[in-house]
Write a protein that holds these residues in place. Structure first.
Motif, PDB file in Angstrom:
ATOM      1  N   GLY A   1      47.067  34.606  42.231  1.00  0.00           N
ATOM      2  CA  GLY A   1      46.288  33.377  42.318  1.00  0.00           C
ATOM      3  C   GLY A   1      46.753  32.326  41.333  1.00  0.00           C
ATOM      4  O   GLY A   1      46.775  31.129  41.639  1.00  0.00           O
TER       5      GLY A   1
ATOM      6  N   LYS B   1      40.698  32.363  45.941  1.00  0.00           N
ATOM      7  CA  LYS B   1      40.348  33.739  46.309  1.00  0.00           C
ATOM      8  C   LYS B   1      40.938  34.749  45.349  1.00  0.00           C
ATOM      9  O   LYS B   1      40.304  35.766  45.036  1.00  0.00           O
ATOM     10  N   TYR B   2      42.140  34.501  44.850  1.00  0.00           N
ATOM     11  CA  TYR B   2      42.866  35.505  44.066  1.00  0.00           C
ATOM     12  C   TYR B   2      42.896  35.233  42.564  1.00  0.00           C
ATOM     13  O   TYR B   2      43.602  35.911  41.827  1.00  0.00           O
ATOM     14  N   THR B   3      42.157  34.249  42.093  1.00  0.00           N
ATOM     15  CA  THR B   3      42.042  34.042  40.649  1.00  0.00           C
ATOM     16  C   THR B   3      40.675  33.458  40.347  1.00  0.00           C
ATOM     17  O   THR B   3      39.882  33.188  41.263  1.00  0.00           O
TER      18      THR B   3
ATOM     19  N   GLU C   1      45.616  41.048  37.221  1.00  0.00           N
ATOM     20  CA  GLU C   1      44.945  41.013  38.524  1.00  0.00           C
ATOM     21  C   GLU C   1      44.834  39.598  39.088  1.00  0.00           C
ATOM     22  O   GLU C   1      44.546  39.409  40.270  1.00  0.00           O
ATOM     23  N   TYR C   2      45.069  38.593  38.245  1.00  0.00           N
ATOM     24  CA  TYR C   2      44.965  37.202  38.692  1.00  0.00           C
ATOM     25  C   TYR C   2      46.318  36.505  38.824  1.00  0.00           C
ATOM     26  O   TYR C   2      46.366  35.299  39.082  1.00  0.00           O
TER      27      TYR C   2
ATOM     28  N   TYR D   1      43.540  30.166  49.051  1.00  0.00           N
ATOM     29  CA  TYR D   1      43.904  31.506  48.586  1.00  0.00           C
ATOM     30  C   TYR D   1      44.039  31.574  47.065  1.00  0.00           C
ATOM     31  O   TYR D   1      43.850  32.648  46.477  1.00  0.00           O
TER      32      TYR D   1
END
Length: 387
Positions: free
Chosen positions: A236, A170-172, A232-233, A167
Motif C-alpha cells: 500500500g 485498502k493495503y495501508t 504488512e503495509y 487499493y
C-alpha cells in the motif's frame, strides 16, 4: 536596444493580433519612434496581454509571440498580480472541494462499490462537460494526432490512478496513504516540470513548498494514527507513493496540450478516455449494488462528486495551473488534507488535534510565501530601429 516593460507604462499606441491567425505574421508599415505594446486577443479567453519579441524596421514588423495566457502584461505588474491572486484562490477553492469530498464520499461508498462510484463520478460528468464545451467554444473537436495523447493521459491520470488510490487505502493505513499520496506530489511536479514545460523553479517556491510540506506532515501525523512503515503495509505504501509520481506526471502532461486547446477542452477529452477505460472494470460490480438502499444523501454525494469535484474543480484547477505554473499549483494540494480534517470533524465528529491546527497555519504561511513572489517583467527586444 532593450526596453524594460516597466518603461512602457505610458502607452498610447496598440496593435492587436488575433491568436487564431498564423503564429508568424509580417506587417508592413511605418513605425515611428513612439512607445507601443502588442495586445493579443483570444476568442476563448478575452483580452490577454502577450509576451512578445519584436524586431522593428521602417518597412516591416516581425512578431514572434507565445500563446500563453499566464504571461505578464507589459508594464502592468499590478494587474498581473491581481489576476494571479484570482487563480491562487481558485486553487485553494478546488483543494477545499476535494478535501471535503473525503467525508462526503463515505456516504456513497456505503452503497456503491468503489469502481462503480469512480466511474459514475467521471462518466456522469461527461455530458455536462461536452455541453459546456460546445456552448462556450462552439465545437468539441480536437485534432486526430492529439487523440492518442489524450487517451494516454486519461488512461494513466484517471483510470490507473483512481484504481491505485482505492487499493492504496485498502493495503495501508489512512495516515500512510495520505502522507505518501499528497506530500511528494508537488515535489515530483517540480522535479519533472522541465521535461514538459519551460518553468523556472525559484528559491522562493522551494522554500515555501518545504514550509508547506512541514505543515501537511503535521496535519496527517498529528491525528490519532501515526505513520507506520511495517512490512504488512509496504504494498500500500508503494502504491501511495506511486500515485504521487503518476499524478505529477499526469498534471505536467496536460500542460503542452493546454497551450493548444483550452483547459476545458483538454479536461473533457481526457475524462472521456479515462471513463471509457474504467467501464470494463465495473462490469462485474453492478450486480452487487443494493439499489433499495439509495437515498437522497447517497445521490447528493454522487452529485457533489460529478459537479463539484469533477466538472468545476478539475476545470478550475487546470485553468489556474496553466496560469500560475504546474510546480506552484501542485503545492496547493497541501490544502486537501487540511480540508479533509475539518470535514471529518464537521460530518463525523472526528477530533482535531493541536498539532493539526498548527500544521494548517504552517501550510497557509508557506503557500502565501509562494503566491506573493513577484516576477521580473521580461524585456522587449527592438532591433534595427530607425528613427
Amino acid at each position: 536596444m532593450h526596453i524594460k516593460n516597466g518603461k512602457l507604462q505610458a502607452l498610447y499606441r496598440a496593435w492587436s493580433f488575433d491568436h487564431n491567425q498564423s503564429d508568424q505574421s509580417f506587417f508592413n508599415g511605418k513605425i515611428r519612434n513612439i512607445p507601443f505594446f502588442i495586445c493579443s486577443r483570444s476568442r476563448q479567453f478575452g483580452h490577454m496581454y502577450g509576451n512578445v519579441s519584436v524586431e522593428v524596421s521602417t518597412n516591416a514588423v516581425f512578431m514572434a509571440y507565445t500563446r500563453l495566457d499566464n504571461k505578464e502584461s507589459l508594464g502592468l505588474e499590478g494587474d498581473n498580480m491581481a489576476r494571479n491572486t484570482f487563480y491562487y484562490v481558485g486553487l485553494i477553492f478546488v483543494s477545499i472541494v476535494w478535501g471535503i469530498n473525503f467525508g462526503i464520499s463515505r456516504w456513497a461508498m456505503e452503497v456503491f462499490p468503489a469502481e462503480v462510484f469512480v466511474f459514475l463520478r467521471f462518466g456522469l460528468a461527461l455530458p455536462v462537460l461536452f455541453l459546456l464545451l460546445k456552448w462556450t467554444e462552439g465545437s468539441v473537436k480536437v485534432e486526430k494526432k492529439d487523440l492518442l495523447k489524450l487517451a494516454l493521459i486519461g488512461l494513466i491520470g484517471i483510470t490507473a490512478m483512481e484504481i491505485m488510490v482505492m487499493y492504496s487505502i485498502k493495503y495501508t493505513t489512512l495516515a500512510n496513504a495520505s502522507l505518501l499520496n499528497v506530500a511528494p506530489w508537488p515535489i515530483f511536479a517540480a522535479l519533472f516540470a522541465p521535461l514538459f514545460i519551460r518553468e523556472k523553479i525559484t528559491a522562493r517556491v522551494v522554500t515555501g513548498g518545504l514550509i508547506a510540506l512541514v505543515g501537511v506532515t503535521m496535519i496527517i501525523l498529528g491525528g490519532k494514527d501515526g505513520f507506520d512503515l511495517g512490512s504488512e503495509y509496504m504494498i500500500g505504501n508503494y502504491l501511495a507513493l506511486s500515485i504521487s509520481l503518476i499524478g505529477a506526471l499526469f498534471n505536467l502532461a496536460t500542460m503542452p496540450l493546454m497551450e493548444k486547446y483550452s483547459p476545458l477542452r483538454v479536461t473533457t477529452w481526457f475524462i472521456f478516455f479515462g471513463s471509457l477505460f474504467l467501464f470494463p472494470i465495473t462490469l462485474d460490480k453492478w450486480s452487487t449494488i443494493q439499489w433499495d438502499n439509495l437515498s437522497i444523501v447517497t445521490w447528493g454525494a454522487v452529485a457533489y462528486n460529478v459537479l463539484m469535484c469533477t466538472v468545476f474543480a478539475i476545470v478550475i484547477w487546470n485553468i489556474s495551473m496553466k496560469h500560475v505554473g504546474a510546480a506552484k499549483a501542485n503545492f496547493y494540494r497541501y490544502f486537501v488534507p487540511a480540508a479533509a480534517t475539518v470535514a471529518g470533524a464537521f460530518f463525523f465528529n472526528e477530533p482535531i488535534w493541536a498539532a493539526q491546527v498548527v500544521g494548517g497555519v504552517v501550510i497557509i504561511f508557506g503557500l502565501v510565501w509562494i503566491a506573493t513572489e513577484r516576477k521580473a517583467p521580461p524585456a522587449i527586444k527592438l532591433s534595427n530601429f530607425n528613427r
